[in-house]
Design a protein around this motif. Structure first.
Motif, PDB file in Angstrom:
ATOM      1  N   ILE A 164       0.858  -1.181   0.000  1.00 47.95           N
ATOM      2  CA  ILE A 164       0.000   0.000   0.000  1.00 47.95           C
ATOM      3  C   ILE A 164       0.899   1.236   0.000  1.00 47.95           C
ATOM      4  O   ILE A 164       1.833   1.336   0.803  1.00 47.95           O
ATOM      5  CB  ILE A 164      -0.933   0.010   1.227  1.00 47.95           C
ATOM      6  N   LEU A 165       0.629   2.155  -0.922  1.00 52.68           N
ATOM      7  CA  LEU A 165       1.443   3.359  -1.070  1.00 52.68           C
ATOM      8  C   LEU A 165       0.537   4.576  -1.114  1.00 52.68           C
ATOM      9  O   LEU A 165      -0.418   4.626  -1.896  1.00 52.68           O
ATOM     10  CB  LEU A 165       2.267   3.286  -2.363  1.00 52.68           C
ATOM     11  N   LEU A 166       0.830   5.561  -0.254  1.00 49.54           N
ATOM     12  CA  LEU A 166       0.112   6.841  -0.254  1.00 49.54           C
ATOM     13  C   LEU A 166       1.019   7.934  -0.800  1.00 49.54           C
ATOM     14  O   LEU A 166       2.172   8.062  -0.383  1.00 49.54           O
ATOM     15  CB  LEU A 166      -0.316   7.216   1.166  1.00 49.54           C
ATOM     16  N   GLU A 167       0.486   8.724  -1.726  1.00 51.70           N
ATOM     17  CA  GLU A 167       1.210   9.880  -2.251  1.00 51.70           C
ATOM     18  C   GLU A 167       0.240  11.057  -2.297  1.00 51.70           C
ATOM     19  O   GLU A 167      -0.909  10.900  -2.716  1.00 51.70           O
ATOM     20  CB  GLU A 167       1.761   9.588  -3.644  1.00 51.70           C
ATOM     21  N   ARG A 168       0.736  12.217  -1.888  1.00 46.79           N
ATOM     22  CA  ARG A 168      -0.141  13.381  -1.789  1.00 46.79           C
ATOM     23  C   ARG A 168       0.251  14.462  -2.783  1.00 46.79           C
ATOM     24  O   ARG A 168       1.439  14.728  -3.008  1.00 46.79           O
ATOM     25  CB  ARG A 168      -0.117  13.954  -0.368  1.00 46.79           C
ATOM     26  N   SER A 169      -0.767  15.101  -3.358  1.00 46.64           N
ATOM     27  CA  SER A 169      -0.566  16.253  -4.226  1.00 46.64           C
ATOM     28  C   SER A 169      -1.707  17.226  -3.958  1.00 46.64           C
ATOM     29  O   SER A 169      -2.854  16.983  -4.345  1.00 46.64           O
ATOM     30  CB  SER A 169      -0.568  15.830  -5.701  1.00 46.64           C
ATOM     31  N   GLY A 170      -1.417  18.314  -3.260  1.00 46.08           N
ATOM     32  CA  GLY A 170      -2.453  19.268  -2.907  1.00 46.08           C
ATOM     33  C   GLY A 170      -3.475  18.628  -1.985  1.00 46.08           C
ATOM     34  O   GLY A 170      -3.123  18.022  -0.972  1.00 46.08           O
ATOM     35  N   ASP A 171      -4.764  18.742  -2.355  1.00 47.03           N
ATOM     36  CA  ASP A 171      -5.808  18.155  -1.520  1.00 47.03           C
ATOM     37  C   ASP A 171      -6.098  16.699  -1.903  1.00 47.03           C
ATOM     38  O   ASP A 171      -7.010  16.079  -1.354  1.00 47.03           O
ATOM     39  CB  ASP A 171      -7.098  18.980  -1.612  1.00 47.03           C
ATOM     40  N   ALA A 172      -5.330  16.162  -2.836  1.00 50.41           N
ATOM     41  CA  ALA A 172      -5.558  14.790  -3.305  1.00 50.41           C
ATOM     42  C   ALA A 172      -4.537  13.843  -2.690  1.00 50.41           C
ATOM     43  O   ALA A 172      -3.331  14.125  -2.670  1.00 50.41           O
ATOM     44  CB  ALA A 172      -5.469  14.727  -4.823  1.00 50.41           C
TER      45      ALA A 172
END
Length: 234
Positions: A111-119
Protein backbone atom coordinates in the motif's frame (compact mmCIF):
# COMPACT_ATOMS: atom_id res chain seq x y z
CA UNK A 1 -19.86 7.25 -6.32
CA UNK A 2 -17.36 4.50 -7.16
CA UNK A 3 -16.11 4.19 -10.74
CA UNK A 4 -13.61 1.52 -11.81
CA UNK A 5 -11.59 1.95 -15.00
CA UNK A 6 -9.28 -0.68 -16.44
CA UNK A 7 -6.32 -0.26 -18.79
CA UNK A 8 -4.34 -3.03 -20.43
CA UNK A 9 -0.92 -1.63 -19.52
CA UNK A 10 0.64 1.38 -17.85
CA UNK A 11 3.84 2.34 -16.12
CA UNK A 12 2.23 3.00 -12.74
CA UNK A 13 -1.39 3.44 -11.70
CA UNK A 14 -0.28 5.86 -8.98
CA UNK A 15 1.62 7.91 -11.54
CA UNK A 16 -1.44 8.02 -13.78
CA UNK A 17 -3.74 9.00 -10.95
CA UNK A 18 -1.44 11.80 -9.81
CA UNK A 19 -1.80 13.25 -13.29
CA UNK A 20 -5.56 12.81 -13.29
CA UNK A 21 -5.83 14.38 -9.83
CA UNK A 22 -4.06 17.48 -11.14
CA UNK A 23 -6.74 17.64 -13.85
CA UNK A 24 -9.55 17.55 -11.29
CA UNK A 25 -10.44 13.84 -11.25
CA UNK A 26 -12.96 13.34 -8.41
CA UNK A 27 -12.80 11.08 -5.40
CA UNK A 28 -14.13 7.56 -5.90
CA UNK A 29 -12.44 6.76 -9.22
CA UNK A 30 -10.29 3.61 -9.27
CA UNK A 31 -7.79 2.74 -11.99
CA UNK A 32 -6.74 -0.90 -12.48
CA UNK A 33 -3.97 -2.00 -14.81
CA UNK A 34 -3.81 -5.53 -16.17
CA UNK A 35 -0.06 -4.94 -16.56
CA UNK A 36 2.09 -2.41 -14.71
CA UNK A 37 5.63 -1.91 -15.99
CA UNK A 38 7.12 0.53 -13.46
CA UNK A 39 5.17 0.08 -10.24
CA UNK A 40 6.65 1.40 -7.04
CA UNK A 41 6.27 0.82 -3.34
CA UNK A 42 7.17 2.64 -0.16
CA UNK A 43 10.48 4.52 0.07
CA UNK A 44 11.00 4.34 -3.69
CA UNK A 45 11.16 0.56 -3.94
CA UNK A 46 10.05 -1.15 -7.14
CA UNK A 47 6.80 -3.12 -6.95
CA UNK A 48 7.25 -6.09 -9.27
CA UNK A 49 4.16 -6.85 -11.33
CA UNK A 50 3.19 -10.41 -12.23
CA UNK A 51 0.28 -11.32 -14.53
CA UNK A 52 -3.01 -11.86 -12.73
CA UNK A 53 -2.11 -9.83 -9.65
CA UNK A 54 -3.93 -6.63 -8.72
CA UNK A 55 -2.46 -3.22 -9.49
CA UNK A 56 -4.80 -0.35 -8.68
CA UNK A 57 -4.99 3.22 -7.40
CA UNK A 58 -7.69 5.62 -6.28
CA UNK A 59 -8.05 9.28 -5.29
CA UNK A 60 -9.19 10.63 -1.93
CA UNK A 61 -9.94 14.35 -1.86
CA UNK A 62 -9.14 15.71 1.59
CA UNK A 63 -11.77 17.84 3.29
CA UNK A 64 -11.59 20.22 6.26
CA UNK A 65 -11.84 18.21 9.46
CA UNK A 66 -10.58 14.93 7.96
CA UNK A 67 -8.12 12.94 10.09
CA UNK A 68 -4.43 13.04 9.15
CA UNK A 69 -3.91 11.89 5.57
CA UNK A 70 -1.28 9.34 6.57
CA UNK A 71 -3.91 7.38 8.50
CA UNK A 72 -5.62 6.47 5.23
CA UNK A 73 -3.14 3.60 5.15
CA UNK A 74 -4.97 2.07 8.11
CA UNK A 75 -8.29 2.46 6.30
CA UNK A 76 -6.86 0.66 3.27
CA UNK A 77 -5.36 -2.14 5.35
CA UNK A 78 -8.65 -2.81 7.15
CA UNK A 79 -10.64 -2.86 3.92
CA UNK A 80 -8.09 -5.11 2.24
CA UNK A 81 -7.93 -7.56 5.15
CA UNK A 82 -11.71 -7.85 5.20
CA UNK A 83 -11.85 -8.62 1.49
CA UNK A 84 -8.95 -11.09 1.59
CA UNK A 85 -10.72 -12.93 4.41
CA UNK A 86 -13.59 -13.71 2.02
CA UNK A 87 -11.19 -16.19 0.41
CA UNK A 88 -8.88 -17.21 3.26
CA UNK A 89 -11.10 -16.97 6.34
CA UNK A 90 -9.93 -15.00 9.37
CA UNK A 91 -7.37 -17.37 10.89
CA UNK A 92 -4.25 -16.83 8.73
CA UNK A 93 -4.58 -13.06 8.41
CA UNK A 94 -2.89 -10.30 10.37
CA UNK A 95 -1.93 -6.71 9.67
CA UNK A 96 1.53 -5.37 10.43
CA UNK A 97 2.25 -1.70 11.02
CA UNK A 98 1.53 0.46 9.25
CA UNK A 99 -0.51 -1.27 6.54
CA UNK A 100 0.87 -4.66 5.48
CA UNK A 101 -1.66 -7.47 5.17
CA UNK A 102 0.00 -10.79 6.04
CA UNK A 103 -0.92 -14.44 5.50
CA UNK A 104 0.77 -16.67 8.09
CA UNK A 105 3.41 -13.96 8.59
CA UNK A 106 4.16 -13.48 4.86
CA UNK A 107 3.49 -10.22 3.03
CA UNK A 108 0.51 -10.37 0.66
CA UNK A 109 0.19 -6.77 -0.48
CA UNK A 110 1.68 -3.33 -0.75
CA UNK A 111 0.00 0.00 0.00
CA UNK A 112 1.44 3.36 -1.07
CA UNK A 113 0.11 6.84 -0.25
CA UNK A 114 1.21 9.88 -2.25
CA UNK A 115 -0.14 13.38 -1.79
CA UNK A 116 -0.57 16.25 -4.23
CA UNK A 117 -2.45 19.27 -2.91
CA UNK A 118 -5.81 18.15 -1.52
CA UNK A 119 -5.56 14.79 -3.31
CA UNK A 120 -4.16 11.62 -1.77
CA UNK A 121 -3.40 8.84 -4.22
CA UNK A 122 -3.77 5.40 -2.68
CA UNK A 123 -2.01 2.64 -4.58
CA UNK A 124 -2.61 -1.03 -3.75
CA UNK A 125 -0.88 -4.11 -5.12
CA UNK A 126 -2.10 -7.58 -4.13
CA UNK A 127 -0.52 -10.93 -4.96
CA UNK A 128 -3.63 -12.70 -6.17
CA UNK A 129 -1.89 -15.31 -8.32
CA UNK A 130 1.89 -14.99 -7.92
CA UNK A 131 4.02 -14.28 -4.85
CA UNK A 132 6.77 -12.22 -6.45
CA UNK A 133 10.07 -12.86 -4.67
CA UNK A 134 11.44 -10.09 -2.43
CA UNK A 135 14.86 -10.91 -0.99
CA UNK A 136 14.43 -9.65 2.57
CA UNK A 137 10.97 -10.97 3.50
CA UNK A 138 8.54 -13.84 3.10
CA UNK A 139 5.88 -13.27 0.43
CA UNK A 140 2.42 -14.83 0.08
CA UNK A 141 -0.28 -15.00 -2.59
CA UNK A 142 -3.95 -15.94 -2.64
CA UNK A 143 -3.31 -18.79 -5.08
CA UNK A 144 -3.53 -21.55 -2.40
CA UNK A 145 -7.00 -20.25 -1.46
CA UNK A 146 -8.35 -20.06 -5.00
CA UNK A 147 -7.03 -16.88 -6.57
CA UNK A 148 -9.89 -14.50 -7.36
CA UNK A 149 -10.23 -12.61 -10.62
CA UNK A 150 -8.61 -9.19 -10.21
CA UNK A 151 -11.66 -7.29 -11.47
CA UNK A 152 -13.99 -9.07 -9.04
CA UNK A 153 -11.56 -8.60 -6.17
CA UNK A 154 -11.33 -4.87 -6.88
CA UNK A 155 -15.13 -4.49 -6.86
CA UNK A 156 -15.19 -5.94 -3.34
CA UNK A 157 -12.20 -3.85 -2.27
CA UNK A 158 -13.59 -0.57 -3.59
CA UNK A 159 -16.87 -1.15 -1.74
CA UNK A 160 -15.11 -2.05 1.52
CA UNK A 161 -12.79 0.95 1.25
CA UNK A 162 -15.74 3.30 0.66
CA UNK A 163 -17.44 2.02 3.83
CA UNK A 164 -14.36 2.50 5.98
CA UNK A 165 -13.50 5.84 4.38
CA UNK A 166 -16.95 7.02 5.41
CA UNK A 167 -16.27 6.02 9.02
CA UNK A 168 -12.78 7.61 8.95
CA UNK A 169 -14.32 10.84 7.71
CA UNK A 170 -17.46 10.75 9.86
CA UNK A 171 -16.22 9.25 13.13
CA UNK A 172 -12.51 10.02 13.15
CA UNK A 173 -9.52 7.78 13.68
CA UNK A 174 -10.82 6.02 16.82
CA UNK A 175 -12.93 3.28 15.15
CA UNK A 176 -10.26 2.79 12.48
CA UNK A 177 -7.52 2.35 15.09
CA UNK A 178 -9.70 -0.08 17.07
CA UNK A 179 -10.51 -2.20 14.02
CA UNK A 180 -6.87 -2.23 12.90
CA UNK A 181 -5.83 -3.52 16.32
CA UNK A 182 -8.38 -6.34 16.01
CA UNK A 183 -6.57 -7.48 12.86
CA UNK A 184 -3.05 -6.93 14.22
CA UNK A 185 -0.70 -9.58 15.56
CA UNK A 186 -1.00 -9.97 19.36
CA UNK A 187 0.58 -7.58 21.82
CA UNK A 188 3.95 -8.93 22.84
CA UNK A 189 4.88 -10.00 19.30
CA UNK A 190 8.61 -9.50 18.77
CA UNK A 191 9.43 -6.89 16.13
CA UNK A 192 12.39 -4.94 14.89
CA UNK A 193 11.98 -1.42 13.53
CA UNK A 194 14.54 -0.31 10.95
CA UNK A 195 14.46 3.48 11.12
CA UNK A 196 15.17 5.82 8.17
CA UNK A 197 18.48 6.88 9.78
CA UNK A 198 19.73 3.26 9.82
CA UNK A 199 19.06 2.52 13.50
CA UNK A 200 17.44 -0.84 14.29
CA UNK A 201 15.16 -0.94 17.32
CA UNK A 202 14.04 -4.37 18.59
CA UNK A 203 11.06 -4.58 20.89
CA UNK A 204 7.65 -6.05 21.57
CA UNK A 205 4.48 -4.81 19.89
CA UNK A 206 2.54 -2.74 22.41
CA UNK A 207 -0.21 -1.24 20.29
CA UNK A 208 -0.70 2.15 18.66
CA UNK A 209 -0.79 5.62 20.13
CA UNK A 210 -3.77 7.89 19.54
CA UNK A 211 -2.38 9.11 16.21
CA UNK A 212 -1.59 5.64 14.87
CA UNK A 213 2.14 5.57 15.62
CA UNK A 214 3.64 2.20 16.60
CA UNK A 215 4.49 1.60 20.27
CA UNK A 216 7.38 -0.77 20.98
CA UNK A 217 8.13 -2.03 24.48
CA UNK A 218 11.90 -2.19 24.85
CA UNK A 219 14.01 -4.68 26.78
CA UNK A 220 14.46 -2.24 29.68
CA UNK A 221 10.69 -1.93 30.10
CA UNK A 222 10.38 1.52 28.57
CA UNK A 223 8.31 2.28 25.48
CA UNK A 224 9.34 3.91 22.24
CA UNK A 225 6.95 5.49 19.77
CA UNK A 226 7.83 4.82 16.12
CA UNK A 227 6.53 7.20 13.45
CA UNK A 228 8.40 5.90 10.39
CA UNK A 229 10.23 2.60 9.91
CA UNK A 230 10.34 -0.71 8.12
CA UNK A 231 8.93 -3.28 10.55
CA UNK A 232 9.94 -6.94 10.54
CA UNK A 233 8.58 -9.81 12.63
CA UNK A 234 11.31 -11.60 14.57
Amino acid sequence: MTVIRTVASTRSTNEDMLGLAAQGEPEGVWLRAVEQTAGRGRQGRAWLSAPGNLFTSTIIRLRPGDPTAATLGFVAAIALAEVVSLWTGRAPLTVKWPNDVMIDGAKLSGILLERSGDAVILGIGVNLVTAVDISDRAIASLAPYGAPDAALFLEELAAAFARWLGRWRGEGLGPIRARWLEWAHPKGTALVANLPDGESVPGLFDGLDGDGALILRLADGTSRVIHAADIFLI
